[in-house]
Motif scaffolding. Sequence first.
Motif, PDB file in Angstrom:
ATOM      1  N   VAL A   8      -0.369  -6.289  -6.484  1.00  0.00           N
ATOM      2  CA  VAL A   8       0.336  -5.555  -5.727  1.00  0.00           C
ATOM      3  C   VAL A   8       0.973  -6.157  -4.508  1.00  0.00           C
ATOM      4  O   VAL A   8       2.053  -5.656  -4.019  1.00  0.00           O
ATOM      5  CB  VAL A   8      -0.520  -4.191  -5.090  1.00  0.00           C
ATOM      6  N   ARG A   9       0.357  -7.119  -3.986  1.00  0.00           N
ATOM      7  CA  ARG A   9       0.867  -7.808  -2.828  1.00  0.00           C
ATOM      8  C   ARG A   9       2.168  -8.531  -3.078  1.00  0.00           C
ATOM      9  O   ARG A   9       3.021  -8.826  -2.376  1.00  0.00           O
ATOM     10  CB  ARG A   9      -0.092  -8.768  -2.136  1.00  0.00           C
TER      11      ARG A   9
ATOM     12  N   VAL B  35       4.557  -5.475  -2.805  1.00  0.00           N
ATOM     13  CA  VAL B  35       4.151  -4.523  -1.435  1.00  0.00           C
ATOM     14  C   VAL B  35       3.391  -5.528  -0.612  1.00  0.00           C
ATOM     15  O   VAL B  35       2.065  -5.521  -0.466  1.00  0.00           O
ATOM     16  CB  VAL B  35       3.715  -3.315  -1.875  1.00  0.00           C
TER      17      VAL B  35
ATOM     18  N   VAL C 157       0.238  -4.329   1.452  1.00  0.00           N
ATOM     19  CA  VAL C 157      -0.949  -3.679   0.870  1.00  0.00           C
ATOM     20  C   VAL C 157      -2.104  -3.891   1.815  1.00  0.00           C
ATOM     21  O   VAL C 157      -2.279  -5.145   2.151  1.00  0.00           O
ATOM     22  CB  VAL C 157      -1.211  -4.008  -0.574  1.00  0.00           C
TER      23      VAL C 157
ATOM     24  N   ILE D 204      -5.449   2.800  -3.785  1.00  0.00           N
ATOM     25  CA  ILE D 204      -4.605   1.378  -2.931  1.00  0.00           C
ATOM     26  C   ILE D 204      -3.986   1.978  -1.904  1.00  0.00           C
ATOM     27  O   ILE D 204      -3.462   3.216  -1.490  1.00  0.00           O
ATOM     28  CB  ILE D 204      -3.525   1.102  -3.933  1.00  0.00           C
TER      29      ILE D 204
ATOM     30  N   ILE E 182      -1.562   1.222   1.634  1.00  0.00           N
ATOM     31  CA  ILE E 182      -0.452   0.419   1.918  1.00  0.00           C
ATOM     32  C   ILE E 182      -0.054   0.955   3.291  1.00  0.00           C
ATOM     33  O   ILE E 182      -0.096   1.864   3.781  1.00  0.00           O
ATOM     34  CB  ILE E 182       0.725   0.446   1.088  1.00  0.00           C
TER      35      ILE E 182
ATOM     36  N   GLN F 152       7.905   2.208  -1.738  1.00  0.00           N
ATOM     37  CA  GLN F 152       7.030   1.344  -1.752  1.00  0.00           C
ATOM     38  C   GLN F 152       5.703   1.781  -2.539  1.00  0.00           C
ATOM     39  O   GLN F 152       4.972   0.717  -3.252  1.00  0.00           O
ATOM     40  CB  GLN F 152       6.508   0.626  -0.571  1.00  0.00           C
TER      41      GLN F 152
ATOM     42  N   ALA G 267       3.904  -0.068  -5.735  1.00  0.00           N
ATOM     43  CA  ALA G 267       2.467  -0.470  -5.830  1.00  0.00           C
ATOM     44  C   ALA G 267       2.004   0.083  -7.236  1.00  0.00           C
ATOM     45  O   ALA G 267       1.066  -0.479  -8.042  1.00  0.00           O
ATOM     46  CB  ALA G 267       1.705   0.419  -4.775  1.00  0.00           C
TER      47      ALA G 267
ATOM     48  N   VAL H  70      -1.982   6.004  -4.648  1.00  0.00           N
ATOM     49  CA  VAL H  70      -1.710   5.438  -3.469  1.00  0.00           C
ATOM     50  C   VAL H  70      -1.580   6.226  -2.047  1.00  0.00           C
ATOM     51  O   VAL H  70      -1.011   7.135  -2.001  1.00  0.00           O
ATOM     52  CB  VAL H  70      -0.091   4.568  -3.644  1.00  0.00           C
TER      53      VAL H  70
END
Length: 456
Positions: free
Chosen positions: A316-317, A320, A323, A340, A342, A349, A353, A369
């Motif tokens: 994910v990083r 995004v 995160v 997750i 963020i 975004q 993710a 998210v």
Amino acid sequence: MPKDLRSFIAELDATSPEDVARVTKPVSPRYEMSAILTHLEKRKRFPLLFFKNSNNGQAPVVINAQASRRLMSIALECKPENLARAFSERQSKPLAPVEMINAPVHEISRTGDEIDLNEVPLLTHYDVNVAPYITAGIVVAVDPDTGVRNTSYNRLMMAGKRELRIFMAVGRHLWTLHNKLERRNQPLPIAIIIGVHPLFSLGAQALTPADEDEYAVIGGMMNEPLRLVRAKTVPILVPADAEMIIEGQIMPNLRRLEGPFGEFTGHAVPQDQRQVIEVTAITHRENYIFQDIHAGYTEHKLMGAVPREAALLKAVRLTVPTVTNVCMPVSGNCRFHAYISISKRTPGQAKNAICAAFAADMLLKHVVVVDDDIDVFDEERVLWAISNRFQADRGLVVIANAQGSELDPSASPGGVNAKMGLDATKPLTGFPPELRVPEKVLEKISLDDFLPDFAK
Ligand SMILES: Cc1cc2nc3c(=O)[nH]c(=O)nc-3n(C[C@H](O)[C@H](O)[C@H](O)COP(=O)(O)O)c2cc1C
Ligand SMILES: [Mn+2]
């Protein structure tokens, strides 16, 4: 002193004695240990359980050595909410192992006719199981063409004094090695490692490419080189400080019935024709401790969490960068749900993710998210964010007919299932403020000044 199962228990005794529960009365490995664990699971209590006496005088049994994020965080020397980060950091620093001549795990050695798996306190966990199982066995195999060593947990059914049956998911590294040798009509030599430090377990589950030496990954996780010794009957180096090693070979072009087995989903997997292991040696410490992971219970589920959370965070990083954390909760078997958080900087975004998460982990079904004011380890807050911040017409992503887990009981044949992503983040423009009592007043007013003890 090298890190092993004993040193971990000694560390808990010294620093966190409430995390160790010793059972001195005799308890049978056939259902009775499972009954004790069932009562504890219902109460959400997860101490490391040390059964000193299995009732026919066999070796002691340890279950739940890594049954909580707390126990894992003691091993990884980090806060429970930082397990995935600490795991990633150590995974990126592999350490080459060292070889020794003598080893504790070779104090007792049995080969040929001396081998009898009945002497080992294998557990029978559930009523559906037709035989006892090894559940905490880490199978190590060497690629004969490259010398690369692979480790994986695999369930192993006892099928006689010297025979085990194994489940290897199709396409995984161990299956691929076996498949390669089977085409040459050759057996695959293996060693099964039982009774290890939780850091060894964590390292053995790291998601690694097929050409990486997993002993070096385990060394990195333990922050010390793994000590190895030559096995007695197979051309494999095995960990010197394990409690027990079972040596053998996976036979080519031979299948026999394995299962049913209660799996991490809480459901039984039906019986099927699976691969057979001929056991060629059993070695162990003089007073060895047998280890079990209770299939389908919290320890089994949680063991899947940290290596996956680490992989997810990394994936994910990439898309995004802001995160903040990832949790694969026990409610989703630590495989099917991911939360997750963020720190959202652009409107789309959360969706990015979601895409990154599904690309990184085939087993995932549901991704939520949230913003970074939501603690991903607090499911009530995650559900609160869904209730307040999610609108299905613009926040929902559904992908039909993707590959998922074969063990997902609601999936179509072959594990084909649907993926669902929920964007439960606020718009960048924000929402009206959340409710707060003035901080200064909260500090000034102490419950001790106003309430009797029983009410606090
Ligand atoms: C307690 C436990 C039991 C597992 N049992 C099995 C199993 O029976 N068969 C299997 O294929 N994977 C099983 N797994 C998952 C594999 O160990 C894991 O996917 C591993 O990383 C695969 O490694 P490989 O691709 O290097 O073979 C289990 C994992 C855990 C934690
Ligand atoms: Mn591997």
